[in-house]
Design a protein around this motif. Structure first.
Motif, PDB file in Angstrom:
ATOM      1  N   GLY A  86       0.811  -1.209   0.000  1.00  0.00           N
ATOM      2  CA  GLY A  86       0.000   0.000   0.000  1.00  0.00           C
ATOM      3  C   GLY A  86       0.844   1.259   0.000  1.00  0.00           C
ATOM      4  N   THR A  88      -0.517   4.118   1.221  1.00  0.00           N
ATOM      5  CA  THR A  88      -0.941   4.890   2.384  1.00  0.00           C
ATOM      6  C   THR A  88      -1.465   3.952   3.443  1.00  0.00           C
ATOM      7  OG1 THR A  88      -3.215   5.134   1.594  1.00  0.00           O
ATOM      8  CG2 THR A  88      -1.666   6.824   0.940  1.00  0.00           C
ATOM      9  N   GLY A  89      -1.348   4.345   4.698  1.00  0.00           N
ATOM     10  CA  GLY A  89      -2.025   3.630   5.771  1.00  0.00           C
ATOM     11  C   GLY A  89      -1.515   2.227   6.019  1.00  0.00           C
ATOM     12  N   SER A  90      -2.490   1.325   6.292  1.00  0.00           N
ATOM     13  CA  SER A  90      -2.179  -0.007   6.786  1.00  0.00           C
ATOM     14  C   SER A  90      -1.643  -0.921   5.712  1.00  0.00           C
ATOM     15  CB  SER A  90      -3.440  -0.618   7.391  1.00  0.00           C
ATOM     16  OG  SER A  90      -4.460  -0.664   6.428  1.00  0.00           O
ATOM     17  N   ASN A 101      -5.591  -5.338   6.928  1.00  0.00           N
ATOM     18  CA  ASN A 101      -6.830  -4.817   6.369  1.00  0.00           C
ATOM     19  C   ASN A 101      -7.979  -5.785   6.603  1.00  0.00           C
ATOM     20  OD1 ASN A 101      -5.821  -2.440   5.353  1.00  0.00           O
ATOM     21  ND2 ASN A 101      -5.312  -3.313   3.358  1.00  0.00           N
ATOM     22  N   HIS A 119      -3.715   1.522   0.297  1.00  0.00           N
ATOM     23  CA  HIS A 119      -3.840   0.966   1.652  1.00  0.00           C
ATOM     24  C   HIS A 119      -3.575  -0.544   1.669  1.00  0.00           C
ATOM     25  CE1 HIS A 119      -5.264   4.635   3.610  1.00  0.00           C
ATOM     26  NE2 HIS A 119      -5.973   4.858   2.519  1.00  0.00           N
ATOM     27  N   ASP A 141      -9.972   6.161  -0.706  1.00  0.00           N
ATOM     28  CA  ASP A 141      -8.906   6.597   0.187  1.00  0.00           C
ATOM     29  C   ASP A 141      -9.462   7.310   1.411  1.00  0.00           C
ATOM     30  OD1 ASP A 141      -6.036   6.896   0.716  1.00  0.00           O
ATOM     31  OD2 ASP A 141      -6.384   9.022   0.377  1.00  0.00           O
ATOM     32  N   GLY A 184      -9.929   5.101   4.481  1.00  0.00           N
ATOM     33  CA  GLY A 184      -8.807   4.480   5.158  1.00  0.00           C
ATOM     34  C   GLY A 184      -8.681   3.017   4.790  1.00  0.00           C
ATOM     35  N   GLY A 185      -8.312   2.175   5.756  1.00  0.00           N
ATOM     36  CA  GLY A 185      -8.055   0.766   5.493  1.00  0.00           C
ATOM     37  C   GLY A 185      -9.281  -0.111   5.489  1.00  0.00           C
TER      38      GLY A 185
END
Length: 492
Positions: A79, A81-83, A88, A138, A409, A412-413
Motif C-alpha cells: 500500500g 498509504t495507511g495499513s 486490512n 492501503h 482513500d 482508510g483501510g
C-alpha cells in the motif's frame, strides 16, 4: 440563482432503446451521442473553483481486457498509504485484505463500432494499472473486471448481473454504454457507479449513480431530472459569440426523429443567445451535402453545428472544402475530441482546421498540467497501440477512476460502499485534481433563472506539434472561462 450541478453533455437516446435490426438503424441509434451538446460546461458557485480535493498518493493501476466478463491481473502488493494488506479487514463486498474488485461495463462491440464507447474504459484501466504499480491503495491492489454489453439493453443487464452477482464487485467506474438498462438493478443493490458517461438519462434518475459531470437533480429513482424535465445551458453559444463575434449559425440534421429533435434543441439554444439560425435537413440514406454547403455560403453562417454521426460530419466537411466554403468554427463535442480527427477529416483540411470542441475537462493534449502528463505517460506505457486513438473520453475515464480512488482513500483501510457514497454526496465539489470542472451531487431545486457556467475549448490545428497536428487549448483556464447564461427546459 446559482445552481450546484453539472450541465449534461449527453444525448437523447430514445431511438437507441429500440432494437435496430439493420446497420442503418444501428448508426441512427447513436446519432445524438455524436453531436455537440449545448452546455458542456459546469454550473457552480464561483467559490467552487477554489475548492480542491485532497490528493491521493497513487495515480495508476491494472485492468481486464475485452471479452464478456474478464478479470484483470494485479501487480502491486504494498500500500501507498495507511495499513498493510495483512491488517486490512474484508470490510465490504468485493473488498478483501489484499484486493478491491471494481467493474467496468462498456459497449465495446456495439453495432456502431468498438471505438465509439471504448475510450473511458482504457483511461480507467491505465489509471488502476499505474496505481497498482505504485503500490496500490492501503495495502490493496485494484482488480478490474470488465464486461462488454454489446450495445444492447439486454446485454447491459447481463453484464450488470454478472459483475454484481458473480464477480461481486465493490463498485462500478467510468462506464460508457449505449443503453444503461441495468441501472435500476445497480441502484437497487446500492452499488456505487462512479464517473460514468451520461449518454442517456440514468445518471439523472437513479441514486447510487454518479456521472462524470455531476448532477443537481433529485435522483430519487422516480423520474428523470425534475419531474421529467432537464435543462440545457447556453455557455457554448455564448463563448463563440464573445470569442469569435459570431451572430449566425447553421445547424445540420438528418431527416430522422432523434436527429431532428436534437437539432431543434441546438436551434433553441442558439436563438436564446441571439443568433440567426439556418436549419438544414438532409436525407440519411442519400444526403446532399453540396446543397448544404451552398446554403451555408448564401446565408453567410459563421458557425456550423450538427446532429449527425461522424460519417455525416466528414462528408459535410468534404462538401464544404470542395465548394470553397469556410466557417469560423465547425463545432463538435467532447466525444469527438480525439486523435482520429486526422484520419476522419483527411480529405478536408480547411474544415478540419476549423474544428472546435468544448468540454468540462482538460484538453488531453495539454501537457502543461501534471495530471495530463500522468495520463499520457500511463497510456503510452500500458496501451502504446492507442497513441493514434487518444481522446478526451479516455482522459475522463482516467478522471472517473481518480474520483473513485479518492473516495476509497477517504475510508482508510476499511472501505465500505456507504463511506464511498458519503464522499460522493459531500457538499464540497470535486475536480479530479483539476482534470474536470468542479462537480457535485447535492440536490437542487429546478433552475429558475440565469446561472454561472464554465467550459473548456480547443481547436484542431495542423500546425501544432511540429506540423503533426493536434488539439490546442483556446482558453487560459476552464475554471475562469465562465458565463452567466439561461437554463432552457426540455423533455428527454
Amino acid at each position: 440563482m446559482q445552481l450546484t450541478t453539472r450541465s449534461r453533455c449527453r444525448a437523447v437516446v430514445a431511438f437507441a432503446r429500440r432494437r435496430p435490426g439493420r446497420v442503418v438503424a444501428a448508426v441512427l441509434a447513436v446519432l445524438p451521442l455524436l453531436v455537440p451538446v449545448a452546455g458542456c460546461g459546469t454550473r457552480l458557485p464561483d467559490d467552487a473553483f477554489t475548492a480542491r480535493a485532497t490528493r491521493t498518493p497513487g495515480t495508476t493501476g491494472t485492468t481486464g481486457t475485452g471479452g464478456t466478463a474478464s478479470t484483470g491481473g494485479t501487480t502491486g502488493t504494498t500500500g501507498t498509504t495507511g495499513s498493510t494488506g495483512s491488517t486490512n479487514p474484508a470490510s465490504d463486498t468485493g473488498v478483501t485484505p489484499g484486493e478491491i474488485r471494481i467493474g467496468i461495463v462498456t459497449s465495446l462491440t456495439s453495432p456502431v463500432g468498438s471505438e465509439v464507447f471504448s475510450g473511458p474504459r482504457y483511461g480507467a484501466q491505465a489509471f488502476f494499472q499505474a496505481l497498482n504499480d505504485r503500490g496500490g491503495l492501503h495495502g490493496r491492489t485494484v482488480r478490474v473486471v470488465t464486461c462488454d454489453d454489446g450495445g444492447s439493453g439486454v446485454g447491459n443487464q447481463d453484464c450488470v448481473h454478472r459483475l454484481i452477482d458473480q464477480a461481486h464487485v465493490f463498485a462500478f467506474v467510468s462506464g460508457s454504454v449505449l443503453d444503461y438498462a441495468g441501472a435500476p438493478y445497480v441502484s437497487g443493490k446500492a452499488v456505487p457507479d462512479v464517473g460514468g458517461q451520461p449518454i442517456g438519462t440514468a445518471y439523472d434518475r437513479w441514486p447510487h449513480l454518479y456521472g462524470i459531470y455531476g448532477s443537481g437533480a433529485p435522483r430519487d429513482g422516480r423520474s428523470v431530472g425534475w419531474n421529467g424535465t432537464l435543462y440545457q445551458s447556453t455557455e457554448v453559444f455564448r463563448f463563440f459569440k464573445q470569442r469569435l463575434g459570431a451572430t449566425s449559425a447553421a445547424v445540420v440534421a438528418y431527416n430522422q426523429a432523434d436527429s431532428a429533435r436534437y437539432a431543434g434543441q441546438l436551434k433553441s439554444g442558439l436563438e436564446a443567445e441571439g443568433y440567426r439560425v439556418l436549419l438544414q435537413t438532409v436525407d440519411f440514406a442519400l444526403p446532399n451535402f453540396q446543397a448544404v454547403a451552398a446554403a451555408v455560403r448564401a446565408d453567410g453562417s459563421q458557425l456550423l453545428f450538427d446532429a449527425m454521426d461522424t460519417r455525416g460530419n466528414a462528408a459535410l466537411c468534404r462538401a464544404l472544402d470542395e465548394s470553397g466554403v469556410t466557417v469560423a468554427a465547425k463545432v463538435t463535442n467532447v466525444q469527438n475530441w480525439s486523435e482520429s480527427v486526422r484520419g476522419d477529416y483527411q480529405s478536408s483540411p480547411n474544415c478540419r482546421n476549423a474544428l472546435w470542441a468544448t468540454s468540462s475537462s482538460l484538453n488531453y493534449e495539454d501537457e502543461q498540467y501534471p495530471e495530463v502528463r500522468d495520463f499520457r505517460t500511463a497510456m503510452a506505457r500500458y496501451y502504446p497501440d492507442r497513441a493514434g486513438l487518444l481522446s478526451a473520453w479516455e482522459l475522463e475515464g482516467w478522471a472517473g477512476a481518480q474520483w473513485l480512488t479518492d473516495a476509497l482513500d477517504s475510508c482508510g483501510g476499511a472501505p465500505t460502499r456507504s463511506c464511498v457514497e458519503a464522499f460522493m454526496n459531500r457538499a464540497e465539489p470535486y475536480d479530479a485534481h483539476g482534470l474536470i470542472l468542479p462537480a457535485s451531487f447535492v440536490p437542487q431545486p429546478p433552475p429558475t433563472g440565469p446561472t454561472r457556467a464554465c467550459l473548456n475549448a480547443a481547436r484542431w490545428q495542423d500546425s501544432a506539434q511540429g506540423g503533426k497536428g493536434g488539439w490546442v487549448t483556446q482558453v487560459p483556464s476552464m475554471t475562469t472561462n465562465c458565463f452567466d447564461v439561461p437554463q432552457l427546459p426540455y423533455k428527454p
